[in-house]
Each structure stands twice: as C-alpha cells, then as structure tokens.
Design a protein around this motif. Structure first.
Motif, mmCIF file in Angstrom:
data_model
loop_
_atom_site.group_PDB
_atom_site.id
_atom_site.type_symbol
_atom_site.label_atom_id
_atom_site.label_comp_id
_atom_site.label_asym_id
_atom_site.label_seq_id
_atom_site.Cartn_x
_atom_site.Cartn_y
_atom_site.Cartn_z
ATOM 1 N N SER A 496 -23.744 3.430 -1.236
ATOM 2 C CA SER A 496 -24.404 3.750 0.136
ATOM 3 C C SER A 496 -24.818 5.269 0.081
ATOM 4 O O SER A 496 -24.728 5.906 -0.898
ATOM 5 N N LYS A 497 -25.491 5.517 1.234
ATOM 6 C CA LYS A 497 -25.982 7.154 1.266
ATOM 7 C C LYS A 497 -25.010 7.846 2.033
ATOM 8 O O LYS A 497 -25.209 8.867 2.554
ATOM 9 N N ASN A 498 -23.830 7.435 2.306
ATOM 10 C CA ASN A 498 -23.010 7.982 3.138
ATOM 11 C C ASN A 498 -21.666 8.769 2.518
ATOM 12 O O ASN A 498 -21.398 8.626 1.257
ATOM 13 N N VAL A 499 -21.131 9.934 3.167
ATOM 14 C CA VAL A 499 -20.146 10.617 2.745
ATOM 15 C C VAL A 499 -19.215 10.074 3.760
ATOM 16 O O VAL A 499 -19.314 10.167 5.087
ATOM 17 N N TYR A 500 -17.851 10.013 3.179
ATOM 18 C CA TYR A 500 -16.802 9.261 3.985
ATOM 19 C C TYR A 500 -15.553 10.318 3.923
ATOM 20 O O TYR A 500 -15.479 11.023 2.775
ATOM 21 N N ALA A 501 -14.712 10.284 4.930
ATOM 22 C CA ALA A 501 -13.334 10.877 4.998
ATOM 23 C C ALA A 501 -12.607 9.622 4.688
ATOM 24 O O ALA A 501 -12.731 8.688 5.314
ATOM 25 N N ALA A 502 -11.662 9.884 3.606
ATOM 26 C CA ALA A 502 -10.960 8.940 3.073
ATOM 27 C C ALA A 502 -9.486 9.137 3.595
ATOM 28 O O ALA A 502 -9.208 10.255 4.084
ATOM 29 N N LEU A 503 -8.576 8.195 3.569
ATOM 30 C CA LEU A 503 -7.083 8.351 3.815
ATOM 31 C C LEU A 503 -6.949 8.683 5.350
ATOM 32 O O LEU A 503 -6.451 9.467 5.779
ATOM 33 N N ASP A 504 -7.947 7.844 6.120
ATOM 34 C CA ASP A 504 -8.194 8.139 7.679
ATOM 35 C C ASP A 504 -8.233 6.752 8.264
ATOM 36 O O ASP A 504 -9.089 5.953 8.177
ATOM 37 N N GLY A 505 -7.604 6.638 9.248
ATOM 38 C CA GLY A 505 -7.210 5.495 10.396
ATOM 39 C C GLY A 505 -7.009 4.213 9.659
ATOM 40 O O GLY A 505 -6.389 4.069 8.411
ATOM 41 N N LEU A 506 -7.037 3.068 10.209
ATOM 42 C CA LEU A 506 -6.918 1.762 9.987
ATOM 43 C C LEU A 506 -7.999 0.997 9.428
ATOM 44 O O LEU A 506 -7.511 -0.383 8.715
ATOM 45 N N LEU A 507 -9.151 1.141 9.383
ATOM 46 C CA LEU A 507 -10.315 0.322 8.960
ATOM 47 C C LEU A 507 -11.086 1.122 8.166
ATOM 48 O O LEU A 507 -11.116 2.449 8.264
ATOM 49 N N ASP A 508 -11.841 0.417 7.191
ATOM 50 C CA ASP A 508 -12.765 1.118 6.211
ATOM 51 C C ASP A 508 -14.222 1.255 6.791
ATOM 52 O O ASP A 508 -14.596 0.622 7.654
ATOM 53 N N ALA A 509 -14.813 2.305 6.198
ATOM 54 C CA ALA A 509 -16.182 2.486 6.577
ATOM 55 C C ALA A 509 -16.583 2.447 8.048
ATOM 56 O O ALA A 509 -17.405 1.964 8.679
ATOM 57 N N THR A 518 -14.349 -2.211 8.814
ATOM 58 C CA THR A 518 -14.084 -3.305 8.178
ATOM 59 C C THR A 518 -12.441 -3.442 7.937
ATOM 60 O O THR A 518 -12.063 -2.359 7.768
ATOM 61 N N ALA A 519 -12.111 -4.804 7.700
ATOM 62 C CA ALA A 519 -10.646 -4.973 7.471
ATOM 63 C C ALA A 519 -10.407 -4.270 5.926
ATOM 64 O O ALA A 519 -11.238 -4.437 5.009
ATOM 65 N N ILE A 520 -9.191 -3.433 5.681
ATOM 66 C CA ILE A 520 -8.671 -3.183 4.481
ATOM 67 C C ILE A 520 -8.245 -4.476 3.742
ATOM 68 O O ILE A 520 -7.230 -4.931 4.083
ATOM 69 N N PRO A 521 -8.696 -4.550 2.358
ATOM 70 C CA PRO A 521 -8.219 -5.428 1.765
ATOM 71 C C PRO A 521 -6.860 -5.131 0.966
ATOM 72 O O PRO A 521 -6.669 -4.021 0.625
ATOM 73 N N VAL A 522 -5.808 -6.138 1.094
ATOM 74 C CA VAL A 522 -4.505 -5.651 0.614
ATOM 75 C C VAL A 522 -4.349 -6.891 -0.637
ATOM 76 O O VAL A 522 -4.718 -8.065 -0.402
ATOM 77 N N TYR A 523 -3.708 -6.412 -1.610
ATOM 78 C CA TYR A 523 -3.398 -7.320 -2.828
ATOM 79 C C TYR A 523 -2.306 -6.972 -3.365
ATOM 80 O O TYR A 523 -2.061 -5.867 -4.078
ATOM 81 N N ILE A 524 -1.169 -7.761 -3.509
ATOM 82 C CA ILE A 524 0.029 -7.535 -4.133
ATOM 83 C C ILE A 524 0.417 -8.353 -5.336
ATOM 84 O O ILE A 524 0.174 -9.495 -5.201
ATOM 85 N N GLU A 525 0.585 -8.037 -6.425
ATOM 86 C CA GLU A 525 0.741 -8.647 -7.438
ATOM 87 C C GLU A 525 2.151 -8.160 -8.422
ATOM 88 O O GLU A 525 2.354 -7.150 -8.497
ATOM 89 N N THR A 526 2.791 -9.377 -8.542
ATOM 90 C CA THR A 526 4.199 -8.823 -9.448
ATOM 91 C C THR A 526 3.898 -8.979 -10.570
ATOM 92 O O THR A 526 2.954 -9.942 -11.000
ATOM 93 N N PRO A 527 4.608 -8.504 -11.682
ATOM 94 C CA PRO A 527 4.356 -8.843 -13.097
ATOM 95 C C PRO A 527 5.335 -10.197 -13.144
ATOM 96 O O PRO A 527 5.625 -10.595 -12.279
ATOM 97 N N PRO A 528 5.033 -10.672 -14.332
ATOM 98 C CA PRO A 528 5.470 -12.153 -14.573
ATOM 99 C C PRO A 528 7.048 -12.151 -14.779
ATOM 100 O O PRO A 528 7.731 -11.315 -15.189
ATOM 101 N N ILE A 529 7.473 -13.201 -13.890
ATOM 102 C CA ILE A 529 9.007 -12.890 -13.582
ATOM 103 C C ILE A 529 9.665 -14.411 -14.275
ATOM 104 O O ILE A 529 9.369 -15.434 -13.979
ATOM 105 N N ASP A 530 10.813 -14.115 -15.169
ATOM 106 C CA ASP A 530 11.346 -15.363 -15.508
ATOM 107 C C ASP A 530 12.696 -15.457 -15.503
ATOM 108 O O ASP A 530 13.602 -16.436 -16.047
ATOM 109 N N ASP A 531 13.310 -14.366 -14.770
ATOM 110 C CA ASP A 531 14.608 -14.335 -14.497
ATOM 111 C C ASP A 531 15.553 -14.498 -15.716
ATOM 112 O O ASP A 531 16.605 -15.116 -15.724
#
Length: 659
Positions: A496-509, A518-531
């Motif tokens: 976009s043409k915007n300059v943003y302040a990051a690490l700020d608040g609870l929503l993006d843009a 907009t909502a902040i996307p969260v993605y959590i992934e573990t490595p493969p686990i075989d115990d």
C-alpha cells in the motif's frame, strides 16, 4: 508418556501389547510458531484442571498490531514508500521523519508527520528506490543505491548535496604599499569552507609580482553568489616565490563570509602549512553510508571510502574523502559489496558470498581484512548488528555471526522449512532490523511474492523464533525518540502507500485515529511429535487445547504421518478467566471424546466439545491413526490471545501397518 515440548519420560513398549499413552505439551517456546510473538509465562492462571503440569514453561500470545502513522493520503495511489529515515535534532527538539516514495519512474521525498506530507526539494533527481542513511554530526545523510548521484544530507531545514560548491573564477589581485610578501611572481586561489567540508580549489589567478615598496597583495574574496546555509567562508592559498600556477600551494588565511577583500602581508617564510589537495577530495557515488569513529563511511560495489573526521585538518570534514583512505575489497572476485554494518568499534563489510572487517581508529591504523568466506548478505538491507553479533539473511538462511564464529544452527533447526519458501528471485528486497534488544526481524518475500510478505522473528529475550505475516515492509525504521505516540517500530508497507507504526494495539492496519482495523492472524504449529515411538501407530482419543484470553474462532487441525490423515475442528474462543473444567460456555478447553456417559449416550463420542462436556463441536472422526502428528491452531483474532498448552490421549497399537 508425557512430552514437555522436546523432552519426554521414556518407557519400554511391548510391540505385541496395546497401551494407552498421553502427550502433554505446555511449552511452545521450542516449537515452530507462526505469526505470533511469544512470552514465557508460568501457567499460574489455573485454579484447577486435569492433566496440567505446573511448571514455568512457555506460553505464546498474539503479536501486537499496527496503525497508520498519518492521516495524509500520500502522493498518489501509484506511489509506494520505499525508504524511511529520520533526522534527529542534536539540540533535542522534535525530530523529522522522511519518506522516499516511488512509482517506478518518478521519485519524491516527503517530510511526513501525523497529518501531512511536505514535498522536499532535493539537490539531485533520484532514479532508484533505495536510500541508505546515517545520522552523524546533526545531519541525516542519505546515499542512493545505483546510479551516479552523490550523497545528499538534511540539516533540519533544507536538503543539500555532499559535494561542496567551489569557486568558479580566480581572485583578482592588486598591489598595495607596505607588507612583506617576497618580491617576484606569486599566484593565488581560493576554496570555499562549509560546516562539514571544504571545497576543491578554484582556478589560479594571474601572476602577481610584488616589488619594493608594494609588498602587500590585496585579493578580492570570491564568495558564492547565494551562499548555502552551511557556508562559513573562504580560504586563500598562494604559491611561494619561483613556483608556477600549478603550485605548490600554501595556506594564507581563512576569510569570513562577509569579508569582501583580504590583504596578504606575509613573506614566504611565514607560510608553514602546505595545502594537501588530496584531503579535500569530494565524495564519489556511494551505494550506502554509515557513521563510524566520527567519520562518514561510504561504499560502492567494490570498495570502502573513509572520510575526514569532523573538523579535521585544513577545515575538512565528513564530506571530504582522502584518496589514500580507499580500501578495495577484492574487486576482481565477482562478489559485490551488499551492505556494511557497525558492530562496536568495527565495520563489517558484507558481500554476497564473503565478509571483510574494517578496523582502526585513525588513518595510521585503518585496515581492511578478509574475515569470512562462503556466505554473505542477500541484499543491501539484509544485515543488522546488535552488540558483538551480526544478524543477516544469506542465500541459505537467517544467520548470526558472533565472536565465536558463524552459528550454523541459528535458524535451520526451527525455521528451515520457512526459509525454503523464500523467493530467491526477489530476496534482495529482504530487510533485517534489531528492535530495541527484543526482536531481530527478517522480512522476506515468500513463495511467488515480490514483496516482503512474511517476517521471521527471533526473540532475543526468549531465544525463540516466531513467524509474522501481514506486514509487507519495504523498509523498517526503529525509532530513537518518543514521536508518533511513542511508536517503537515504523515500516513502509510495500502493498500500500501507507507508513505504519508496528507493535501497536490489537488490530492491524488501523487508521491513524485508531479506528477500524483487521483481525491479527495467529498460526501455531508444533514440530512432528512421535513420543519416542516413531514406528508405532497411535489412535488419538482425546484432545484438549488450553488457552487464556482471545475472542473469535480457533481452528484446530491434527495431521498424522506428514499430512496423510488429518482432522479439523473450529472452536469459539470466549474471553473469560473462569477455571478450567467448569461446565460452562466460558471455559476454554477443546476436548474431543470419549466424553461423559451422558454425552456418549447422546451421540457425542466422536465430537469436539468444551471440557465439562458442554457445547459439542463436530470434528475429527473417531479413531484417527498415525505414527506421528502435528498440531496446528489458526485464528483471526480481534483481542489478545494466549495459548498455554494441549493434551492428547492416544492408544499405541501393536501392529505396524496402516489400518
């Protein structure tokens, strides 16, 4: 069997028997985590819960959002900000943010504040997207990568060229009675003196021949017609008796800007300072600049250039470059200099496939030496320093170099599969920055993207990696002041043409007034686990995903045997801190059957449900099989979110074939 995020208590398994087992993970800090910022926290928010191990292990939370820095709409929809830089007032008053915008053909520099963008008048016509910059001696100095333009600088009021204007005509002279100049031919010339440099000398005058009785030479002083704001005055130089107009030249006097003429009374014997034309040399084109040991360092693809020091000999300064202080970095090896970073008292000269070090504290001991072969930076913004460590993006990964050498395991074990997505065709756009001794951010283009659409983030405090998206940063600027509502990190959004302040608040843009977003996307992934049973099949029977805070929908996916089998479910997150296990809609444990006798009788044995056996959700088919598993949780959340752990009950099956 209990898994604590990488460690486990092992027991012997009879392959002919069937065992129930459990995997409990309450430490995400060693896993591969995406689009979030991690925080190590004790799970002390629990009043009581089943199967939770009370240990000071790691949790994770959603990263902060971003907001538009200004209500100014920008120079036009076709323009994107490609460079961010800031002038810091040495007196400590308000600093000024500069944004360099380009539409690919036309280029503009704007002074940006909370409500407007003021077009800047530049001494050059920029033709490139990238500027490298340095703050030194109260100036913001910027060098354009590529092209032929010389560096420019901002002094808080105007932009000026680092090339100091010089006199275009010779001084005129007249003989005056008195004085002690030696009788015979002499020549005069002048050079202009500025706050941070002195110019090349102007042309020599015609010969002037003092004679007995008239041994004073009156010189007209040549000042600029319209002096620059940083102009100080003129320096007069002359030859001694018997020299030609080619010199040798000696310093006669410095003349203030308001003085129209100067009377030279001195005999040759009184002229003790010979002018050294070499130290007055102009800067050449540089691809980048930085400040080091009170000097300006410039570089192009082949060599390092070191300036005079601030207030150096013969009124020289940081925009004078002695030809003796040029240090080629193996110019014939086909390996160009990408960037330079300052680490403590050393400059690291980073090429594409090697590194050099520039050391020393004065021209008598400056020394450029080879330091590392085999790896280097992938682009002109792809390196940053913190203390004695250099962080950079190479062609093989995200790297860390310390005094003990190159850390070959820095990113590969945890983030290698993310680096495999880097679009090497556009990877020279990568940006590396250190954010206030908290994070090292590695912004890069992933997949087929030609913009930095993803960021690998190394948390310096927790020794942990995370992965962010949604910030298409062409350039990042870590602030040194409290401007823009104490914003820590600014970035120019390439999408976009915007300059943003990051690490700020609870929503993006968000807008500059904090509305929308907009909502902040969260993605959590573990490595493969075989115990520790990699060739034993497991039937997964119960899953609990435990979290604190958060509102929205969380998607849980369990993939078995590298994705050959998978099941997914959605869970509505509720912001409530009631205890775990409560039979209420406010609890936050996702559980998949077997449930209670009543719920089984009601047909919910193969359903997901909140603990307490309320609010079932359809999900994984009962009896999902696999030798190993990966748990993934994704969400688009409008409030803060903390993941604390998950528990999986399973049955180890004796057979080694697929069902």
């Amino acid at each position: 069997m209990t898994n604590y995020g990488g460690g486990a208590r092992r027991r012997v398994v009879n392959p002919l028997a069937q065992y129930s087992t459990k995997s409990e993970i309450f430490n995400f800090s060693g896993g591969i985590i995406g689009q979030i910022s991690d925080r190590m926290k004790r799970p002390n928010w629990l009043k009581y819960a089943n199967n939770v191990i009370f240990r000071p292990l790691g949790g994770i939370s959603s990263r902060p959002g971003s907001r538009n820095l200004t209500t100014w709409a920008g120079p036009g929809s076709a323009y994107r900000c490609n460079t961010l830089a800031k002038w810091y007032d040495p007196a400590g008053s308000a600093s000024k943010l500069m944004g360099f915008y380009s539409d690919g053909a036309n280029n503009k520099m704007y002074l940006v504040d909370g409500t407007s963008g003021t077009l800047q008048s530049l001494p050059t016509s920029p033709t490139s997207e990238i500027y490298q910059h340095a703050n030194i001696n109260g100036l913001l100095v910027m060098a354009q990568r590529g092209g032929t333009d010389k560096p420019i600088f901002y002094n808080g009021t105007v932009w000026l060229s680092s090339v100091s204007p010089k006199p275009g005509v010779a001084p005129t002279t007249a003989l005056v009675a008195g004085g002690a100049v030696d009788a015979g031919n002499h020549y005069y010339r002048m050079r202009w003196v500025y706050k941070n440099a002195s110019s090349l000398a102007g042309p020599a005058s015609a010969a002037v021949t003092p004679a007995a009785g008239n041994l004073t030479v009156r010189c007209t002083v040549i000042h600029p017609g319209v002096p620059r704001a940083d102009y100080i005055g003129c320096r007069i130089e002359r030859t001694k008796l018997g020299a030609t107009a080619a010199g040798r030249w000696y310093v006669v006097a410095d003349v203030p800007a308001a003085t129209a003429s100067f009377d030279d009374l001195l005999p040759d014997a009184a002229l003790n300072v010979e002018a050294d034309d070499g130290i007055h040399a102009e800067p050449s084109h540089f691809d980048g600049v930085l400040g080091w040991n009170n000097r300006l360092i410039g570089w192009d693809a082949r060599a390092i250039y070191v300036s005079q020091v601030v207030g150096d000999a013969e009124e020289t300064g940081i925009f004078n470059f002695d030809g003796d202080l040029i240090y080629p970095a193996y110019t014939d090896d086909g390996d160009p200099i990408q960037c330079c970073v300052k680490s403590q008292d050393t400059v690291f000269v980073i090429k594409t496939h090697s590194m050099f070090i520039l050391e020393g504290d004065n021209p008598n001991n400056f020394f450029l030496r080879p330091f590392l072969d085999g790896t280097g930076a992938i682009g002109p913004r792809a390196a940053a320093a913190l203390g004695g460590a250099i962080y950079f993006q190479s062609r093989r990964g995200w790297e860390r170099l310390t005094k003990s050498g190159l850390d070959t395991r820095f990113s590969y074990s945890r983030m290698g599969h993310y680096f495999e997505t880097v679009n090497l065709a556009a990877a020279s756009r990568a940006v590396v920055r250190v954010v206030e001794n908290e994070y090292v951010i590695f912004a890069f283009p992933a997949a087929a993207s030609t913009v930095n659409n993803e960021i690998a983030v190394y948390d310096l405090r927790m020794n942990n990696w995370t992965h962010w998206t949604q910030w298409a940063g062409r350039d990042f600027l870590v602030q040194k002041d409290a401007a823009f509502s104490n914003a820590t990190l600014l970035f120019a959004d390439e999408s976009s043409k915007n300059v943003y302040a990051a690490l700020d608040g609870l929503l993006d843009a968000r807008a500059a007034d904090n509305s929308s977003g907009t909502a902040i996307p969260v993605y959590i992934e573990t490595p493969p686990i075989d115990d520790f049973t990699p060739d034993m099949e497991k039937e997964y029977q119960r899953v609990e995903f435990q979290h604190r805070l958060g509102a929205g929908t969380l998607g849980i996916t369990i993939s078995c045997d590298s994705g050959k089998r998978s099941g997914s479910v959605s869970l509505s997150l509720l912001r409530n801190n009631s205890r775990w296990g409560a039979a209420a809609t406010a609890n936050k444990t996702l559980r998949w059957g077997p449930l209670s006798a009543g719920s089984i009788a009601a047909g919910y044995s193969d359903k997901w449900g909140a603990s307490g056996y309320a609010n079932p959700f359809s999900g994984l088919p009962e009896g999902t099989w696999g030798r190993d598993y990966v748990l993934k949780a994704t969400a688009n959340l409008t409030s803060a979110f903390e993941a604390r752990g998950f528990v999986i009950d399973m049955v180890l099956r004796p057979n080694r074939g697929y069902s």
